[in-house]
Design a protein around this motif. Structure first.
Motif, PDB file in Angstrom:
ATOM      1  N   LEU A 163       0.822  -1.206   0.000  1.00 18.33           N
ATOM      2  CA  LEU A 163       0.000   0.000   0.000  1.00 18.33           C
ATOM      3  C   LEU A 163       0.859   1.260   0.000  1.00 18.33           C
ATOM      4  CD1 LEU A 163      -2.982   1.063   0.279  1.00 18.33           C
ATOM      5  CD2 LEU A 163      -2.573   1.121   2.752  1.00 18.33           C
ATOM      6  N   THR A 167       0.975   2.079  -4.385  1.00 14.99           N
ATOM      7  CA  THR A 167      -0.346   2.640  -4.683  1.00 14.99           C
ATOM      8  C   THR A 167      -0.287   4.167  -4.670  1.00 14.99           C
ATOM      9  OG1 THR A 167      -1.081   2.720  -2.367  1.00 14.99           O
ATOM     10  CG2 THR A 167      -1.436   0.650  -3.565  1.00 14.99           C
ATOM     11  N   ASN A 168      -1.309   4.783  -5.245  1.00 12.25           N
ATOM     12  CA  ASN A 168      -1.383   6.246  -5.257  1.00 12.25           C
ATOM     13  C   ASN A 168      -1.484   6.818  -3.850  1.00 12.25           C
ATOM     14  OD1 ASN A 168      -1.280   6.371  -8.065  1.00 12.25           O
ATOM     15  ND2 ASN A 168      -3.512   6.248  -8.282  1.00 12.25           N
ATOM     16  N   LEU A 169      -2.217   6.105  -2.971  1.00 12.41           N
ATOM     17  CA  LEU A 169      -2.302   6.560  -1.579  1.00 12.41           C
ATOM     18  C   LEU A 169      -0.930   6.563  -0.934  1.00 12.41           C
ATOM     19  CD1 LEU A 169      -3.777   7.319   1.026  1.00 12.41           C
ATOM     20  CD2 LEU A 169      -4.196   4.871   1.405  1.00 12.41           C
ATOM     21  N   ALA A 172       1.054   9.497  -2.219  1.00 14.40           N
ATOM     22  CA  ALA A 172       0.590  10.733  -1.588  1.00 14.40           C
ATOM     23  C   ALA A 172       1.058  10.812  -0.141  1.00 14.40           C
ATOM     24  CB  ALA A 172      -0.935  10.801  -1.650  1.00 14.40           C
ATOM     25  N   THR A 173       0.998   9.701   0.553  1.00 12.82           N
ATOM     26  CA  THR A 173       1.428   9.667   1.952  1.00 12.82           C
ATOM     27  C   THR A 173       2.907  10.002   2.082  1.00 12.82           C
ATOM     28  OG1 THR A 173      -0.240   8.004   2.486  1.00 12.82           O
ATOM     29  CG2 THR A 173       1.600   8.226   4.008  1.00 12.82           C
ATOM     30  N   ILE A 188      -2.378  17.415  -3.845  1.00 14.04           N
ATOM     31  CA  ILE A 188      -2.662  16.387  -2.836  1.00 14.04           C
ATOM     32  C   ILE A 188      -3.347  17.032  -1.635  1.00 14.04           C
ATOM     33  CG2 ILE A 188      -1.629  14.714  -1.247  1.00 14.04           C
ATOM     34  CD1 ILE A 188       0.613  14.330  -3.281  1.00 14.04           C
ATOM     35  N   ARG A 192      -7.140  14.799   3.569  1.00 12.78           N
ATOM     36  CA  ARG A 192      -7.527  13.463   3.110  1.00 12.78           C
ATOM     37  C   ARG A 192      -6.443  12.445   3.446  1.00 12.78           C
ATOM     38  NH1 ARG A 192      -6.498  10.585  -1.561  1.00 12.78           N
ATOM     39  NH2 ARG A 192      -8.054   8.993  -2.103  1.00 12.78           N
ATOM     40  N   VAL A 193      -5.189  12.806   3.202  1.00 12.52           N
ATOM     41  CA  VAL A 193      -4.080  11.892   3.497  1.00 12.52           C
ATOM     42  C   VAL A 193      -4.008  11.612   4.993  1.00 12.52           C
ATOM     43  CG1 VAL A 193      -1.562  11.673   3.534  1.00 12.52           C
ATOM     44  CG2 VAL A 193      -2.714  12.486   1.471  1.00 12.52           C
ATOM     45  N   LEU A 196      -6.937   9.261   6.000  1.00  5.65           N
ATOM     46  CA  LEU A 196      -6.698   7.898   5.530  1.00  5.65           C
ATOM     47  C   LEU A 196      -5.559   7.239   6.296  1.00  5.65           C
ATOM     48  CD1 LEU A 196      -7.144   8.304   1.661  1.00  5.65           C
ATOM     49  CD2 LEU A 196      -8.680   7.174   3.281  1.00  5.65           C
ATOM     50  N   THR A 197      -4.556   8.030   6.668  1.00  8.57           N
ATOM     51  CA  THR A 197      -3.456   7.486   7.470  1.00  8.57           C
ATOM     52  C   THR A 197      -3.964   6.979   8.806  1.00  8.57           C
ATOM     53  OG1 THR A 197      -1.824   8.946   6.438  1.00  8.57           O
ATOM     54  CG2 THR A 197      -1.245   8.008   8.581  1.00  8.57           C
TER      55      THR A 197
END
Length: 296
Positions: A163, A167-169, A172-173, A188, A192-193, A196-197
């Motif tokens: 992940l 992945t894109n997430l 971004a993270t 970004i 949102r990041v 999701l984190t």
């Protein structure tokens, strides 16, 4: 030390390493939040135990198998992770590190109090898979439930690494972790990041809480504080922000504390683990991070 003592010591080491997968997941949870937000979430282990307790609610409705209970722990952990972010970080001035630190301390105490009042502080039995299985390897007996806990931890680590790095997430993270301003300029969403984190770490925490309950055979509110301490120790020894370091440190601490318990007893076990932490702080403040990446 005779041969039987050697066999028992190796048995203790093996059991500790298997259980160390739980510490590794806790260390990863602390590491992810620190890596993205450069903050310590002290409520993480308490939320993990809280999620494991929440997963037992399904047993009051139906006679669910252990797999379903574990799944519910992961879902509850993700929900608690989002709540922790909203309450402890979203509306707290992030520029003040003490504000967010104390907010997570408050959440740790709040979660513990909710669990205590809901359960009257009575430990509850937790279901485990393969608890009646013993794998024999020569003179050693390996518990099937610990093997399951270890393998589940390994699966979670592999999925998480995929992940983060594929992945894109994950992109971004890592972008937010390295340079949040540049990440924003690239479109970004920091919020949102962050959310999701916390959800991802919450899921990890829920699984870690379920793994702890399954390995010990029960859940208790008293587990929150020692797991918080062990998770922080793993995070520091592994190197702040290093997921591979947290994995190595979790297995190291798990194996070492079980061997120390065998030789020195429960009363001295944590003392030597703390001495290990101090040794890393003095002689290798970067933690295992440098070892994992092959550099100093």
């Amino acid at each position: 030390m005779n041969l039987l003592d050697v066999i028992d010591a190796v048995q203790s080491l093996a059991d500790g390493v298997l259980f160390g997968a739980t510490y590794a997941l806790l260390g990863i949870g602390f590491t992810l939040v620190f890596g993205v937000m450069h903050k310590i979430n002290l409520s993480f282990a308490a939320a993990s135990i809280g999620a494991a307790y929440a997963s037992l609610l399904i047993l009051s409705v139906i006679k669910a198998p252990a797999v379903v209970v574990f799944l519910m722990a992961a879902v509850a952990g993700g929900g608690l992770g989002a709540i922790v972010y909203l309450v402890g970080f979203k509306f707290i001035p992030l520029a003040n590190p003490l504000a967010t630190l104390m907010s997570t301390v408050g959440l740790l105490l709040l979660i513990d109090e909710i669990v205590v009042h809901t359960t009257a502080g009575v430990p509850l039995n937790y279901p485990a898979l393969f608890s009646d299985v013993i794998i024999r390897a020569g003179p050693f007996n390996i518990r099937g439930d610990l093997v399951f806990v270890f393998l589940l931890g390994c699966v979670c680590m592999v999925v998480l690494l995929f992940l983060i790095y594929r992945t894109n997430l994950g992109i971004a993270t890592r972008a937010v972790s390295q340079q949040s301003t540049a990440a924003q300029l690239c479109g970004i969403s920091i919020t949102r990041v962050n959310v999701l984190t916390f959800v991802v770490t919450g899921v990890i925490g829920g699984i870690a809480g379920a793994m702890t309950g399954a390995a010990i055979g029960m859940l208790s509110p008293l587990l929150s504080l020692p797991l918080t301490v062990k998770g922080l120790i793993v995070t520091v020894i592994g190197g702040l922000g290093s997921i591979p370091g947290a994995i190595i440190a979790g297995l190291l601490v798990g194996g070492l504390e079980n061997v120390l318990q065998f030789f020195r007893g429960v009363s001295e076990r944590d003392l030597y683990i703390m001495l290990l932490l101090f040794a890393f702080l003095v002689f290798r403040p970067g933690g295992i991070f440098a070892i994992a990446h092959g550099r100093d």
